[in-house]
Design an enzyme around this catalytic site. Structure first.
Site, PDB file in Angstrom:
ATOM      1  N   HIS A 156       0.800  -0.922   0.132  1.00  0.00           N
ATOM      2  CA  HIS A 156       0.222  -0.195   0.363  1.00  0.00           C
ATOM      3  C   HIS A 156       0.717   1.339   0.053  1.00  0.00           C
ATOM      4  O   HIS A 156       1.861   1.154   0.141  1.00  0.00           O
ATOM      5  CB  HIS A 156      -0.853   0.386   1.305  1.00  0.00           C
ATOM      6  CG  HIS A 156      -0.052  -0.052   2.538  1.00  0.00           C
ATOM      7  ND1 HIS A 156       0.185  -0.764   3.547  1.00  0.00           N
ATOM      8  CD2 HIS A 156      -0.612   1.136   2.908  1.00  0.00           C
ATOM      9  CE1 HIS A 156       1.124  -0.686   4.346  1.00  0.00           C
ATOM     10  NE2 HIS A 156       0.703   0.629   4.435  1.00  0.00           N
ATOM     11  N   ASP A 186       0.728   5.205   2.215  1.00  0.00           N
ATOM     12  CA  ASP A 186      -0.401   5.792   3.037  1.00  0.00           C
ATOM     13  C   ASP A 186      -1.665   6.448   2.778  1.00  0.00           C
ATOM     14  O   ASP A 186      -1.477   7.333   2.305  1.00  0.00           O
ATOM     15  CB  ASP A 186       0.569   6.285   3.854  1.00  0.00           C
ATOM     16  CG  ASP A 186       1.222   5.327   5.099  1.00  0.00           C
ATOM     17  OD1 ASP A 186       1.131   4.051   4.960  1.00  0.00           O
ATOM     18  OD2 ASP A 186       2.627   5.660   5.175  1.00  0.00           O
ATOM     19  N   HIS A 190       4.632   0.190   0.410  1.00  0.00           N
ATOM     20  CA  HIS A 190       5.213  -0.421   0.608  1.00  0.00           C
ATOM     21  C   HIS A 190       4.751  -1.695   1.337  1.00  0.00           C
ATOM     22  O   HIS A 190       3.306  -1.423   1.646  1.00  0.00           O
ATOM     23  CB  HIS A 190       5.774   0.356   2.631  1.00  0.00           C
ATOM     24  CG  HIS A 190       4.976   1.035   3.581  1.00  0.00           C
ATOM     25  ND1 HIS A 190       4.293   2.394   2.211  1.00  0.00           N
ATOM     26  CD2 HIS A 190       4.614   0.855   3.427  1.00  0.00           C
ATOM     27  CE1 HIS A 190       3.785   2.684   3.305  1.00  0.00           C
ATOM     28  NE2 HIS A 190       3.559   1.359   4.587  1.00  0.00           N
ATOM     29  N   ARG A 203       4.617   6.157  13.786  1.00  0.00           N
ATOM     30  CA  ARG A 203       4.842   7.190  12.342  1.00  0.00           C
ATOM     31  C   ARG A 203       4.144   8.557  12.145  1.00  0.00           C
ATOM     32  O   ARG A 203       3.470   8.972  13.304  1.00  0.00           O
ATOM     33  CB  ARG A 203       3.962   5.726  10.895  1.00  0.00           C
ATOM     34  CG  ARG A 203       3.603   6.375   9.777  1.00  0.00           C
ATOM     35  CD  ARG A 203       3.006   6.028   8.994  1.00  0.00           C
ATOM     36  NE  ARG A 203       1.769   6.547   9.131  1.00  0.00           N
ATOM     37  CZ  ARG A 203       0.180   6.131   8.920  1.00  0.00           C
ATOM     38  NH1 ARG A 203       0.130   5.155   8.231  1.00  0.00           N
ATOM     39  NH2 ARG A 203      -0.778   6.594   8.783  1.00  0.00           N
TER      40      ARG A 203
END
Length: 315
Positions: free
Chosen positions: A111, A113, A269, A284
């Protein structure tokens, strides 16, 4: 269709850096950056060179940042742009940090983000907090290179397509669970889906800083506009295969003190879930991005949800 795929990333050689050290770790993606201590007081010239390295290598890794706290990570991320809220639906720390915690699910699916909103984050900064003694690596893929390597006929096709992205796609549910879903994981899934977001994006977006075309896909894609479910699934699988071919990726084996920074406009990623039931936690923080513009000048269109509380639109 305007073909921009010969646009070059800003040319910087290792000798051109004066404030940081840059060492490539992959042929088309990934570099280790040295000479930066994460915090809010990093020299502006070093930050500028870091951004140049990021644009060229798509994902960069900082080692030996064991001193860094959430506050240090936040202050450092703010040097790269406007910091967003943790997530459009998941509360996180309420300010900026989204914990990526294996006890609440594993993001083991390709995906980019937060593509289900119109203002997709530009940059993600991920800091290792708790790591398993084995496994738990993360893989990044270069979506600019994936587009560049497509056959011209496929480039012509995808340049005219748009795709619908939604947060109601629950990637965690794709992993079979024996004995049912853990309560904490189910709570996270429910929160992730608590408000519906749906956005139609051009499949090929133009990178706002480099001008390069990039494939905007990943697991939040529900369908291609105007195509049947069967055709959408087949085309999605074909394009994702190009994005995630091994030669187009870099795999990072985390160690204590690591921070990864990636250009969310040029990558996908995947967190590899090969560490059994051991704890794994990373934090994150994301930087506000723009609304994607397609290779033909078309822009993303919101179909459901308002992401204004999550992030401003980057200028």
């Amino acid at each position: 269709m305007t073909q921009l795929h010969d646009h070059e990333t800003p040319a910087v050689t290792g000798d051109s850096y004066r404030h940081i050290d840059v060492t490539r770790v992959g042929g088309v993606i990934g570099a280790v950056v040295g000479g930066i201590r994460v915090g809010g007081d990093v020299d502006a010239a070093a930050v500028a060179e870091l951004r140049t390295a990021l644009l060229r290598h798509r994902v960069v890794f900082l080692r030996d940042q064991r001193h860094a706290t959430d506050a240090d990570q936040h202050a450092f991320t703010a040097l790269l742009g406007t910091v967003t809220k943790p997530h459009p639906t998941v509360t996180g720390d309420g300010e900026a940090v989204l914990p990526i915690d294996s006890q609440r699910g594993k993001a083991n699916s390709w995906h980019t983000d937060v593509t289900f909103v119109d203002r997709i984050p530009a940059i993600s900064v991920l800091r290792a907090v708790t790591l398993p003694p084995y496994g738990g690596s993360t893989v990044w893929a270069n979506t600019v290179e994936a587009y560049r390597r497509l056959h011209p006929g496929l480039q012509a096709l995808v340049g005219r397509l748009r795709a619908v992205h939604s947060n109601l796609y629950d990637y965690a549910a794709q992993t079979p669970t024996i004995g049912g879903v853990d309560v904490r994981e189910q709570e996270y899934r429910d929160q992730f889906r608590s408000s519906e977001f749906e956005t139609e994006h051009p499949v090929v977006r133009i990178h706002p800083e480099t001008g390069e075309p990039s494939l905007l896909l990943g697991h939040f894609v529900r369908s291609f506009t105007g195509l049947s479910r069967t055709d959408s699934d087949d085309l999605f699988a074909l394009l994702q295969r190009h994005v995630t071919r091994l030669e187009n990726t870099v795999r990072w084996n985390w160690r204590d003190g690591d921070i990864a920074i990636w250009d969310n406009r040029a990558t996908q990623h995947y967190a590899v879930a090969d560490y059994d039931d051991l704890p794994r936690r990373l934090h994150r923080i994301t930087v506000a991005g723009d609304v994607p513009i397609g290779i033909n000048g078309d822009t993303s269109v919101v179909r459901k949800g308002d992401a204004g509380a999550f992030s401003p639109v980057a200028a």
